[in-house]
Design a protein around this motif. Structure first.
Motif, PDB file in Angstrom:
ATOM      1  N   VAL A  82      10.938  -4.719  -4.311  1.00  0.00           N
ATOM      2  CA  VAL A  82       9.751  -5.395  -4.832  1.00  0.00           C
ATOM      3  C   VAL A  82       8.639  -5.323  -3.798  1.00  0.00           C
ATOM      4  N   SER A  83       7.506  -4.780  -4.196  1.00  0.00           N
ATOM      5  CA  SER A  83       6.296  -4.761  -3.376  1.00  0.00           C
ATOM      6  C   SER A  83       5.174  -5.340  -4.231  1.00  0.00           C
ATOM      7  N   ILE A  84       4.349  -6.180  -3.635  1.00  0.00           N
ATOM      8  CA  ILE A  84       3.243  -6.767  -4.397  1.00  0.00           C
ATOM      9  C   ILE A  84       1.951  -6.703  -3.586  1.00  0.00           C
ATOM     10  N   TYR A  85       0.847  -6.795  -4.306  1.00  0.00           N
ATOM     11  CA  TYR A  85      -0.489  -6.769  -3.707  1.00  0.00           C
ATOM     12  C   TYR A  85      -1.181  -8.070  -4.072  1.00  0.00           C
ATOM     13  N   TYR A  86      -1.544  -8.828  -3.037  1.00  0.00           N
ATOM     14  CA  TYR A  86      -2.116 -10.153  -3.266  1.00  0.00           C
ATOM     15  C   TYR A  86      -3.229 -10.410  -2.246  1.00  0.00           C
ATOM     16  N   ASN A  87      -4.395 -10.754  -2.747  1.00  0.00           N
ATOM     17  CA  ASN A  87      -5.512 -11.109  -1.876  1.00  0.00           C
ATOM     18  C   ASN A  87      -5.848  -9.985  -0.893  1.00  0.00           C
ATOM     19  N   PRO A  97      -5.211 -12.311  13.407  1.00  0.00           N
ATOM     20  CA  PRO A  97      -4.559 -13.508  12.829  1.00  0.00           C
ATOM     21  C   PRO A  97      -4.837 -13.698  11.349  1.00  0.00           C
ATOM     22  N   ASN A  98      -6.039 -13.399  10.911  1.00  0.00           N
ATOM     23  CA  ASN A  98      -6.372 -13.576   9.494  1.00  0.00           C
ATOM     24  C   ASN A  98      -5.555 -12.614   8.624  1.00  0.00           C
ATOM     25  N   ASP A  99      -5.443 -11.361   9.075  1.00  0.00           N
ATOM     26  CA  ASP A  99      -4.652 -10.386   8.336  1.00  0.00           C
ATOM     27  C   ASP A  99      -3.180 -10.787   8.297  1.00  0.00           C
ATOM     28  N   ILE A 100      -2.669 -11.254   9.426  1.00  0.00           N
ATOM     29  CA  ILE A 100      -1.262 -11.654   9.489  1.00  0.00           C
ATOM     30  C   ILE A 100      -0.977 -12.762   8.485  1.00  0.00           C
ATOM     31  N   GLY A 137      -0.050  -3.480   5.195  1.00  0.00           N
ATOM     32  CA  GLY A 137      -1.311  -4.199   5.343  1.00  0.00           C
ATOM     33  C   GLY A 137      -2.174  -4.002   4.117  1.00  0.00           C
ATOM     34  N   LYS A 138      -3.399  -3.539   4.324  1.00  0.00           N
ATOM     35  CA  LYS A 138      -4.275  -3.232   3.189  1.00  0.00           C
ATOM     36  C   LYS A 138      -3.733  -2.070   2.387  1.00  0.00           C
TER      37      LYS A 138
END
Length: 322
Positions: free
Chosen positions: A170-175, A82-85, A246-247
């Motif tokens: 568009v792909s982004i990396y956040y948190n 759930p946290n990853d989602i 995901g990561k």
């Protein structure tokens, strides 16, 4: 952003003289047998300009941002907690916001490098990193694929013209997590065939999403997409596929967009992209010397729409909606 799903994808583009001779023959036939050709055939403009993109310390960078080599996390268990989602969902919302805000600024005469600047500045605003930048050496913040460019177009100095269609991925990396989406936009007045192509491509995506749920075969996605494309006498690019998110930007499972035999099933809390590239005629694809830009072999146009989805017990949720 697509991943290559055929290890034996052979590049003929470096045989430039032979290819140009063949391509000219194809163009002669293509021009003479179609009445809807009202667009410019794109050839990438070299050299690609290199601009240093700086990011403040409060923007988390992916592992490849400096050296260009993405690490691989342990993705053998690609069912998310759930946290990853929640974190992926946040990244997906930002990615879609940037994509649509970029689309709102498109106009005749602007260049794809202008688009790259827009995406970079929006990433700074939303405190995220543009995932394509330096991913295995990719030189820009976004991919821009115009007309006959099927995928992974590198932003350059060509000006957009009325009648162009452009797929912006568009792909982004956040948190610590990626979000990924794509949309095809029309520039000015495009012809009816281009509009039809975009409608079919979007229909392929949404009809495929409809059948997604826990326990469903992943291969049902490709079957649904190819059936729709064939119904409208269009073609699916088979050399590229959707992927888990995901990561890492590209994780398991691979999502093939054509009819194939596989018994792998969707599992609750999987997250992956569906991102078919639809060609307006039957055609193969070729890669240019830059190692990224992929075009249709006969210069027909393509359209691509992409969502990242979350698999649930009885349905799926589109994470890249705002």
């Amino acid at each position: 952003m697509l991943s290559i799903c055929k290890n034996n994808f052979i590049i003929f583009r470096n045989l430039l003289q032979k290819f140009n001779h063949y391509n000219n023959l194809v163009k002669q036939k293509f021009f003479s047998t179609t009445n809807f050709l009202s667009y410019e055939i794109i050839e990438p403009k070299y050299p690609i300009s290199s601009i240093t993109r700086n990011f403040p310390k409060d923007i988390l960078l992916p592992d490849y941002a400096i050296n260009g080599q993405p690490n691989k996390h342990n993705n053998s268990n690609y069912v998310k907690n759930p946290n990853d989602i929640e974190k992926i969902w946040n990244s997906c919302k930002i990615a879609k916001t940037i994509l649509m805000k970029t689309g709102e600024q498109l106009k005749i005469g602007m260049t794809c490098e202008d688009i790259d600047d827009i995406v970079y500045n929006l990433c700074l605003k939303y405190k995220c990193y543009p995932s394509p930048l330096n991913y295995s050496g990719f030189p820009k913040c976004v991919t821009t694929s115009v007309n006959n460019i099927a995928v992974h177009g590198i932003p350059d100095q060509r000006q957009l013209q009325s009648g162009d269609i452009i797929s912006i991925d568009v792909s982004i990396y956040y948190n610590g997590f990626h979000g990924d989406c794509c949309h095809t936009f029309a520039i000015g007045d495009c012809d009816q065939q281009a509009k039809h192509l975009m409608n079919v491509a979007e229909l392929c995506l949404y009809e495929a999403i409809k059948i997604c749920r826990s326990g469903q075969r992943i291969s049902a996605i490709g079957k649904t997409i190819e059936n729709i494309a064939r119904k409208y006498e269009m073609n699916v690019v088979k050399e590229f596929c959707g992927h888990g998110v995901g990561k890492d930007l590209h994780e398991n499972p691979q999502i093939l967009h054509y009819d194939h035999n596989s018994e792998e099933i969707m599992i609750e809390n999987m997250i992956f992209t569906i991102e078919p590239i639809i060609l307006e005629t039957s055609a193969n694809v070729v890669m240019f010397d830059d190692g990224w830009t992929v075009a249709s072999e006969n210069d027909c146009r393509s359209a691509q729409f992409e969502h990242t989805i979350w698999i649930r017990k009885h349905d799926s949720v589109i994470l890249t909606e705002i």
